[in-house]
Design a protein around this motif. Structure first.
Motif, PDB file in Angstrom:
ATOM      1  N   LYS A  44       0.799  -1.134  -0.090  1.00  0.00           N
ATOM      2  CA  LYS A  44      -0.203  -0.160  -0.060  1.00  0.00           C
ATOM      3  C   LYS A  44       0.945   1.224   0.018  1.00  0.00           C
ATOM      4  N   LEU A  45       2.129   1.223   0.587  1.00  0.00           N
ATOM      5  CA  LEU A  45       2.828   2.198   0.736  1.00  0.00           C
ATOM      6  C   LEU A  45       3.211   2.758  -0.923  1.00  0.00           C
ATOM      7  N   LEU A  46       3.581   1.682  -1.591  1.00  0.00           N
ATOM      8  CA  LEU A  46       3.873   1.825  -2.934  1.00  0.00           C
ATOM      9  C   LEU A  46       2.876   2.580  -3.909  1.00  0.00           C
ATOM     10  N   LEU A  47       1.543   2.003  -3.651  1.00  0.00           N
ATOM     11  CA  LEU A  47       0.546   2.649  -4.432  1.00  0.00           C
ATOM     12  C   LEU A  47       0.206   3.875  -3.845  1.00  0.00           C
ATOM     13  N   VAL A  48       0.379   4.056  -2.620  1.00  0.00           N
ATOM     14  CA  VAL A  48       0.103   5.652  -2.021  1.00  0.00           C
ATOM     15  C   VAL A  48       0.985   6.653  -2.753  1.00  0.00           C
ATOM     16  N   SER A  49       2.607   6.236  -2.648  1.00  0.00           N
ATOM     17  CA  SER A  49       3.404   7.257  -3.208  1.00  0.00           C
ATOM     18  C   SER A  49       3.203   7.312  -4.708  1.00  0.00           C
ATOM     19  N   PHE A  50       2.888   6.261  -5.336  1.00  0.00           N
ATOM     20  CA  PHE A  50       2.706   6.259  -6.801  1.00  0.00           C
ATOM     21  C   PHE A  50       1.564   7.500  -7.146  1.00  0.00           C
ATOM     22  N   ASN A  51       0.288   7.395  -6.406  1.00  0.00           N
ATOM     23  CA  ASN A  51      -0.656   8.273  -6.539  1.00  0.00           C
ATOM     24  C   ASN A  51      -0.124   9.522  -6.187  1.00  0.00           C
ATOM     25  N   SER A  52       0.553   9.812  -5.038  1.00  0.00           N
ATOM     26  CA  SER A  52       0.907  11.015  -4.625  1.00  0.00           C
ATOM     27  C   SER A  52       1.789  11.735  -5.716  1.00  0.00           C
ATOM     28  N   GLY A  53       2.628  10.796  -6.565  1.00  0.00           N
ATOM     29  CA  GLY A  53       3.395  11.279  -7.404  1.00  0.00           C
ATOM     30  C   GLY A  53       2.754  11.872  -8.480  1.00  0.00           C
ATOM     31  N   LEU A  54       1.602  11.462  -8.887  1.00  0.00           N
ATOM     32  CA  LEU A  54       0.744  11.777 -10.005  1.00  0.00           C
ATOM     33  C   LEU A  54       0.197  13.092  -9.627  1.00  0.00           C
ATOM     34  N   VAL A  55      -0.215  13.214  -8.341  1.00  0.00           N
ATOM     35  CA  VAL A  55      -0.676  14.636  -7.688  1.00  0.00           C
ATOM     36  C   VAL A  55       0.467  15.683  -7.844  1.00  0.00           C
ATOM     37  N   ALA A  56       1.683  15.215  -7.470  1.00  0.00           N
ATOM     38  CA  ALA A  56       2.673  16.137  -7.733  1.00  0.00           C
ATOM     39  C   ALA A  56       3.100  16.553  -9.002  1.00  0.00           C
ATOM     40  N   PHE A  57       2.975  15.610  -9.952  1.00  0.00           N
ATOM     41  CA  PHE A  57       3.199  15.723 -11.406  1.00  0.00           C
ATOM     42  C   PHE A  57       2.315  16.836 -11.930  1.00  0.00           C
ATOM     43  N   ILE A  58       0.915  16.536 -11.605  1.00  0.00           N
ATOM     44  CA  ILE A  58      -0.187  17.547 -12.092  1.00  0.00           C
ATOM     45  C   ILE A  58      -0.159  18.885 -11.655  1.00  0.00           C
ATOM     46  N   LEU A  59      -0.093  18.910 -10.398  1.00  0.00           N
ATOM     47  CA  LEU A  59       0.129  20.313  -9.602  1.00  0.00           C
ATOM     48  C   LEU A  59       1.516  21.019 -10.332  1.00  0.00           C
ATOM     49  N   THR A  60       2.541  20.267 -10.059  1.00  0.00           N
ATOM     50  CA  THR A  60       3.845  20.875 -10.790  1.00  0.00           C
ATOM     51  C   THR A  60       3.468  21.757 -12.087  1.00  0.00           C
ATOM     52  N   ILE A  61       2.886  21.077 -13.179  1.00  0.00           N
ATOM     53  CA  ILE A  61       2.360  21.602 -14.271  1.00  0.00           C
ATOM     54  C   ILE A  61       1.379  22.709 -14.124  1.00  0.00           C
ATOM     55  N   MET A  62       0.420  22.304 -13.425  1.00  0.00           N
ATOM     56  CA  MET A  62      -0.661  23.386 -13.386  1.00  0.00           C
ATOM     57  C   MET A  62      -0.279  24.766 -12.587  1.00  0.00           C
ATOM     58  N   VAL A  63       0.756  24.695 -11.598  1.00  0.00           N
ATOM     59  CA  VAL A  63       1.229  25.670 -10.805  1.00  0.00           C
ATOM     60  C   VAL A  63       2.236  26.262 -11.801  1.00  0.00           C
ATOM     61  N   GLY A  64       3.068  25.690 -12.468  1.00  0.00           N
ATOM     62  CA  GLY A  64       4.004  26.558 -13.389  1.00  0.00           C
ATOM     63  C   GLY A  64       3.478  27.202 -14.428  1.00  0.00           C
ATOM     64  N   LEU A  65       2.192  26.614 -15.008  1.00  0.00           N
ATOM     65  CA  LEU A  65       1.634  27.303 -16.086  1.00  0.00           C
ATOM     66  C   LEU A  65       0.892  28.625 -15.596  1.00  0.00           C
ATOM     67  N   PHE A  66       0.251  28.448 -14.221  1.00  0.00           N
ATOM     68  CA  PHE A  66      -0.126  29.709 -13.535  1.00  0.00           C
ATOM     69  C   PHE A  66       0.730  30.672 -13.494  1.00  0.00           C
ATOM     70  N   SER A  67       1.780  30.300 -13.025  1.00  0.00           N
ATOM     71  CA  SER A  67       3.054  31.359 -12.850  1.00  0.00           C
ATOM     72  C   SER A  67       3.710  31.878 -14.028  1.00  0.00           C
TER      73      SER A  67
END
Length: 834
Positions: free
Chosen positions: A515-538
């Motif tokens: 479950k730790l790997l699954l949680v970290s994988f999903n959190s990585g997707l959240v980080a990936f999307i947020l990085t791009i969205m926040v970067g475009l916003f900036s």
């Protein structure tokens, strides 16, 4: 637990004169953990009594006075709470942590706020004069050193010695022939070489071969001239090759000095090389050789014709005697390059460092870093008071943050550090997380959030140790400190905190390691999307660099899960953390203790399994740890392994041992199963939370059956019986899980003893009475349960017991055992509840 150690008559009938209604009230007097609620309800078994009577414990004088004391003031309450819950020590830990964190992030100076690929909205002007290394200027200096580097050559004169010997051999052949006609064809071809001028390929047509040969031979009419010429040629060749010869350089002007070279004899070392100008060793047109011939040939042979003839033969056959020592040259150049010092460029105040709307590259970032360091150096010298004020203000800010968060958690979250030592560990973990984040932030080469790695490890660790709510609160504090105190930005705050919350929410109860790997994988997707969205916003462009930053954040998130998977066993073992994975392993029926319980006390084993199911459902209903409660129920009666025959459920048709014992002795035996269970649990290295459940599942309940027997045994002796000697040693349940186990234990025992008469209405009434008595006896005072939660637990227990006692169709020939079970129902309920 079912402390069914009460006596039963040998004939199988109840030895207690208590009616069913009396038994019901007795059973309800004992909680699942054996604790008794406020009024002590005592069962009277006096022969003259036909029912049950209850006696309420009389308060002492000091207790009655305390009921009418004036309420404490706010300050007095605060002081009392600080003493009781170690608030003073906790505040000290908070203060020390604030100091450490402020020192880690360098709170005395403003942070450096720029990152690679940041977009600069306006021009950045230099405010402090500073010097910065110029890599381009140093590279230019290095290139200049390489261009001026003098190459090293080794001088090998063997080819000149061979050439001189060949020349003298030819001359000797000519002297022996005496005339051109005596020469062979090959010798004539050799003679032609003496007559071909430099730069031409054949003998000039106007040259008479016979006459020129005769004139050449005439120089040797005197025999002394032969030896003299040989000696002089030695001198010519030794002088000509003393510094070496080279036809041309094998490198360009960009690869070294083309005007000078270093030469050392073959029998010496490169360190002994001597510098020469290239024209001094270059063969070129052979003018130096011609001059040596004119100078050293014998006087009778210094005429121009003889000199040219000798020169014409030697010059075409000259070869380089200088061979470049590439290793020595490379070492020499490397040494010179290493001696090149850094070149600094000075920037004066007012100079534009970065233009507006530009993207920071590495050179611009290094330039801003140098200006920042120079400004901080001046600040350290000239603004010491301001640095102290800034540091102290951040210490106070951090302190307030910790106090606010801890006050919130104290009221809203029970799964928090309960001791100063555990709180110190949490604060140390926060400090280490911020230190690691500061280190990674300082080494950032991209705009990715490298701080994700330590922060997510912190979130996972705290979520596993305590709760995801606790990890979210303190991760917010960490992110705030990093974002504003450590040089981050709003974008940093959004990405770091959002990914932290996403990780904490997903964790929940950790029942399998993947479950730790699954949680970290999903959190990585959240980080990936947020990085791009926040970067475009900036204002960043949707380019490869932005996707690379998002991918880097995903990698950090997933790496945190990988590291946590490897670290989890060590964290569980060293800090005594009881995860659901460990509970699942302990709750296996193959555990040695459960195997022994099943073999030695099978009825107690079945009771424990049933209590575990009831308790887990109730715990899940109020959000407590259901798995912990279930596994605790499995082990709660393991102490009965020591003397299983003293407990009714394990006696079968045998004689009840307690009929022959004094009530005080029976009480000691029954109560001892708690201590025996704790000892067995420690011997088998069970985790402390399970040991606590074993120890607290009866609380300080009264063993009412034996207490009533002791009071009514000898009515003629009017002596006061100490009620405390008939109570379990406790402590009372300190957690919700322990209280739930107490309730489930008592209710399951009481309802099981009702047999087939346990209708849903009776079960509901029985459960309600038991919980009410436990509440009145104060058994839940330290558990943290609320009345709303008690009602939820009651409903859950009722449903579970009714479901377990559901009716079945009677088959033909089946013996109705209801009548046979009635006689043992009363004694079983009393013994189980005690």
């Amino acid at each position: 637990m079912t402390n069914s150690s009460q006596p039963t008559p040998a004939n199988g009938t109840s030895s207690s004169p208590v009616s069913n209604s009396g038994a019901s009230s007795v059973a309800s007097n004992v909680s699942p953990n054996g604790h008794i609620n406020q009024p002590s309800i005592v069962v009277s078994t006096h022969p003259n009594q036909t029912g049950t009577t209850t006696s309420t414990h009389r308060r002492t004088r000091s207790e009655r006075v305390a009921l009418h004391m004036a309420p404490q003031g706010y300050f007095a309450k605060t002081i009392a709470a600080m003493r009781q819950e170690h608030y003073g020590l906790i505040l000290l830990i908070m203060f020390m942590t604030s100091l450490v964190i402020s020192a880690i992030i360098g709170a005395w100076d403003p942070p450096f706020t720029y990152r690679l690929h940041d977009i600069v909205p306006r021009s950045i002007i230099c405010n402090t004069e500073f010097k910065v290394k110029s890599p381009s200027a140093r590279e230019y200096e290095i290139e200049r050193v390489r261009k001026n580097a003098v190459h090293i050559y080794s001088n090998n004169t063997e080819s000149l010695d061979t050439l001189r010997e060949n020349l003298w051999s030819v001359i000797s052949t000519f002297i022996t022939a005496h005339s051109y006609e005596n020469l062979t064809d090959k010798e004539r071809e050799i003679w032609n070489l003496f007559l071909i001028p430099r730069g031409q390929k054949q003998v000039p047509p106007n040259v008479n071969l016979q006459k020129t040969f005769a004139k050449f031979i005439s120089h040797f009419d005197d025999p002394k001239m032969v030896d003299q010429l040989n000696n002089q040629l030695r001198i010519v060749f030794s002088n000509y090759g003393i510094h070496g010869l080279i036809t041309s350089l094998d490198f360009s002007a960009n690869e070294g000095n083309i005007e000078k070279i270093l030469v050392y004899p073959r029998n010496k070392t490169p360190e002994q090389a001597v510098e020469f100008k290239l024209r001094e060793v270059q063969i070129s047109d052979g003018s130096s050789l011609r001059e040596l011939l004119r100078k050293y040939l014998p006087s009778g042979m210094q005429n121009e014709t003889f000199v040219n003839q000798i020169f014409n033969w030697i010059y075409p056959q000259l070869k380089s005697t200088l061979i470049e020592d590439k290793n020595a040259t490379a070492l020499s150049i490397k040494k010179q390059v290493g001696e090149v010092k850094d070149v600094y460029v000075t920037y004066a105040p007012g100079r534009i460092l970065v233009e507006s709307n530009s993207i920071l590259d590495m050179d611009a970032l290094m330039l801003l870093r140098a200006e920042y360091e120079a400004a901080m150096c001046n600040r350290a010298e000239n603004n010491r008071v301001r640095r102290i004020v800034r540091f102290n203000s951040l210490v106070v800010t951090n302190m307030i943050l910790f106090i606010v968060c801890w006050s919130f958690l104290r009221k809203r979250e029970r799964r928090r550090p309960q001791t100063p030592l555990s709180f110190l560990f949490l604060m140390s973990l926060i400090s280490l997380t911020i230190a690691a984040s500061k280190f990674l932030h300082g080494g950032t080469l991209t705009n990715a959030e490298w701080e994700l790695l330590p922060i997510l490890i912190f979130v996972m660790t705290v979520s596993i140790m305590y709760s995801w709510e606790l990890s979210v609160v303190f991760s917010f504090v960490i992110v705030l400190i990093i974002s504003f105190g450590g040089g981050g930005s709003i974008a940093t705050l959004i990405v770091l905190f959002s990914v932290s919350v996403a990780t904490a929410i997903q964790l929940g109860r950790l029942r399998y390691r993947n479950k730790l790997l699954l949680v970290s994988f999903n959190s990585g997707l959240v980080a990936f999307i947020l990085t791009i969205m926040v970067g475009l916003f900036s204002g960043r462009e949707l380019a490869v660099v932005l996707f690379f930053d998002g991918l880097t954040n995903w990698v950090w998130s997933f790496l945190a899960g990988l590291l946590m998977t490897g670290l989890l066993p060590f964290i569980e073992g060293y800090f005594g953390i009881l995860t659901d994975m460990t509970l699942l392993e302990l709750g296996s029926v193959s555990h040695p203790l459960l195997q022994s319980l099943n073999r030695l006390a099978p009825a107690t084993y079945g009771h424990s399994m049933q209590v575990g199911t009831i308790a887990e459902t109730a715990a899940d209903a109020i959000g407590a740890r259901g798995l912990l409660t279930r596994v605790g129920a499995y082990f709660h009666d393991i102490g009965k392994i020591m003397k299983p025959e003293y407990y009714t459920e394990n006696q079968g048709e045998k004689e009840n041992i307690h009929d022959k014992l004094e009530p005080q002795i029976s009480t000691i035996v029954v109560v001892a199963h708690v201590k025996d269970g704790v000892d067995l649990a420690r011997q088998h290295r069970l985790p402390k939370p399970l040991i606590d459940l074993i120890e607290q599942h009866h609380g300080t309940s009264l063993v009412s059956f034996f207490f009533g027997r002791a009071k009514n045994k000898d009515d003629q002796i009017t002596q006061q019986i100490d009620e405390s000697t008939f109570r379990y040693p406790g402590p009372k349940p300190q957690t919700k899980e322990a209280a739930i186990l107490m309730i489930a234990d008592a209710c399951e025992s009481a309802c099981r003893s009702m047999g087939t008469t346990a209708t849903p209405g009776k079960v509901e009434n029985k459960v309600h009475v038991i919980i009410k008595q436990k509440l009145d006896d104060g058994q839940f005072d330290d558990s943290g349960l609320t009345l709303r939660e008690l009602k939820t637990i009651e409903n859950s227990v009722i449903k579970s017991i009714i479901a377990a006692n559901h009716g079945r169709i009677r088959y033909p020939g089946q013996v109705d055992e209801e009548t046979n079970n009635k006689s043992s129902a009363l004694s079983e309920i009393i013994l189980h509840n005690n």
